[in-house]
Motif scaffolding. Structure first.
Motif, short mmCIF file in Angstrom:
data_model
loop_
_atom_site.label_atom_id
_atom_site.label_comp_id
_atom_site.label_asym_id
_atom_site.label_seq_id
_atom_site.Cartn_x
_atom_site.Cartn_y
_atom_site.Cartn_z
N VAL A 1 0.83 -1.21 0.00
CA VAL A 1 0.00 0.00 0.00
C VAL A 1 0.87 1.26 0.00
CG1 VAL A 1 -1.82 1.27 1.24
CG2 VAL A 1 -1.91 -1.22 1.08
N GLY A 2 2.04 1.20 0.62
CA GLY A 2 2.94 2.35 0.63
C GLY A 2 2.92 3.16 1.91
N PHE A 3 2.36 2.60 2.99
CA PHE A 3 2.37 3.29 4.28
C PHE A 3 3.77 3.24 4.89
CE2 PHE A 3 -2.35 2.74 5.76
CZ PHE A 3 -2.78 3.39 4.62
N GLU A 4 3.98 4.07 5.89
CA GLU A 4 5.22 4.05 6.67
C GLU A 4 4.95 3.31 7.98
OE1 GLU A 4 5.95 8.25 7.14
OE2 GLU A 4 7.17 8.30 5.32
N LEU A 5 5.94 2.57 8.43
CA LEU A 5 5.86 1.93 9.74
C LEU A 5 6.31 2.97 10.76
CD1 LEU A 5 5.48 -0.56 11.56
CD2 LEU A 5 7.87 -1.16 11.06
N LEU A 6 5.39 3.44 11.59
CA LEU A 6 5.70 4.49 12.56
C LEU A 6 6.20 3.93 13.88
CD1 LEU A 6 2.66 6.91 12.04
CD2 LEU A 6 4.89 6.92 10.89
N GLU A 7 5.68 2.75 14.25
CA GLU A 7 6.10 2.17 15.52
C GLU A 7 5.86 0.67 15.50
OE1 GLU A 7 5.45 2.75 20.33
OE2 GLU A 7 4.41 4.08 18.94
N ASP A 8 6.78 -0.05 16.11
CA ASP A 8 6.64 -1.49 16.30
C ASP A 8 7.32 -1.82 17.62
OD1 ASP A 8 6.46 -4.23 16.25
OD2 ASP A 8 7.50 -4.50 14.34
N THR A 9 6.55 -1.78 18.69
CA THR A 9 7.07 -1.97 20.04
C THR A 9 6.49 -3.23 20.65
OG1 THR A 9 7.21 0.43 20.33
CG2 THR A 9 7.25 -0.92 22.33
N ARG A 10 7.36 -4.09 21.16
CA ARG A 10 6.92 -5.33 21.81
C ARG A 10 6.36 -4.97 23.19
NH1 ARG A 10 7.28 -10.15 20.41
NH2 ARG A 10 8.89 -9.81 18.87
N ILE A 11 5.12 -5.41 23.46
CA ILE A 11 4.47 -5.18 24.75
C ILE A 11 4.76 -6.35 25.69
CG2 ILE A 11 2.25 -4.82 25.92
CD1 ILE A 11 2.86 -2.54 24.02
N ASP A 12 4.58 -7.55 25.18
CA ASP A 12 4.92 -8.76 25.92
C ASP A 12 5.23 -9.85 24.88
OD1 ASP A 12 2.44 -9.95 25.08
OD2 ASP A 12 1.45 -9.23 26.89
N GLU A 13 5.29 -11.09 25.31
CA GLU A 13 5.70 -12.17 24.41
C GLU A 13 4.86 -12.26 23.14
OE1 GLU A 13 8.12 -14.88 22.88
OE2 GLU A 13 8.46 -13.80 24.76
N GLY A 14 3.55 -12.00 23.22
CA GLY A 14 2.70 -12.15 22.05
C GLY A 14 2.07 -10.88 21.52
N LYS A 15 2.28 -9.76 22.20
CA LYS A 15 1.59 -8.53 21.83
C LYS A 15 2.58 -7.43 21.47
CE LYS A 15 -2.05 -5.45 23.51
NZ LYS A 15 -2.97 -5.18 24.62
N ARG A 16 2.25 -6.72 20.38
CA ARG A 16 3.07 -5.60 19.92
C ARG A 16 2.16 -4.39 19.68
NH1 ARG A 16 5.91 -8.96 15.16
NH2 ARG A 16 6.31 -6.93 14.21
N TRP A 17 2.74 -3.22 19.76
CA TRP A 17 2.07 -1.96 19.41
C TRP A 17 2.62 -1.57 18.05
CZ3 TRP A 17 -1.86 0.68 21.54
CH2 TRP A 17 -2.05 2.01 21.17
N VAL A 18 1.81 -1.81 17.00
CA VAL A 18 2.26 -1.61 15.63
C VAL A 18 1.38 -0.54 14.98
CG1 VAL A 18 2.66 -2.67 13.38
CG2 VAL A 18 3.08 -4.00 15.47
N VAL A 19 2.03 0.54 14.54
CA VAL A 19 1.31 1.67 13.96
C VAL A 19 1.88 1.97 12.57
CG1 VAL A 19 0.67 4.11 14.23
CG2 VAL A 19 0.88 2.63 16.26
N VAL A 20 0.98 2.08 11.59
CA VAL A 20 1.36 2.45 10.22
C VAL A 20 0.49 3.63 9.79
CG1 VAL A 20 2.10 0.11 9.58
CG2 VAL A 20 -0.27 0.80 9.17
N ALA A 21 0.99 4.38 8.80
CA ALA A 21 0.24 5.53 8.29
C ALA A 21 0.74 5.90 6.91
CB ALA A 21 0.39 6.73 9.22
#
Length: 135
Positions: free
Chosen positions: A25-45
């Protein structure tokens, strides 16, 4: 002033969703932060987006998994605005985005419905300027 910060798209896998939204699609990856073993905070725009972005949230329950690809009951749920419709439409098609239709003219602008990697429906849209605006 308040504004809409994030909207959520429920995904099957973080990395495949990042690859689709970033590379196809051409979005930018703004954030990819591991919260715990199975969960991440992933933001694109979209490049240059200032207010609203997309939070990619991996499904963890059966109910969430059942909604992957149909989060809005078959309706278009997200609207990707552009000021260069033809360019973005052709770039996205060449990258493998599935468009459900050819671009069409509506009273509000030029639009074509596309699907994300799970089948969620999006509009690629270039809004028509009201007459007299920008002149």
């Amino acid at each position: 002033m308040t504004h809409l910060g994030l909207v959520t798209v429920v995904v099957r896998d973080y990395d495949e969703a990042i690859a689709f939204y970033r590379d196809i699609v051409g979005f930018e990856l703004l954030e990819d932060t591991r919260i715990d073993e199975g969960k991440r905070w992933v933001v694109v725009a979209p490049p240059g987006a200032r207010e609203t972005a997309v939070l990619l949230a991996r499904a963890v329950t059966g109910g969430q998994e059942a909604r992957i690809g149909d989060q809005t009951g078959g309706r278009v749920g997200w609207f990707l605005n552009t000021d260069a419709f033809e360019h973005d439409y052709e770039r996205m098609r060449a990258a493998g985005v599935v468009f459900e239709e050819a671009p069409r003219q509506e009273p509000y602008g030029t639009v074509a419905v596309f699907q994300d990697l799970y089948g969620n429906r999006w509009d690629l849209i270039q809004l028509r300027r009201p007459s007299g605006v920008g002149r």
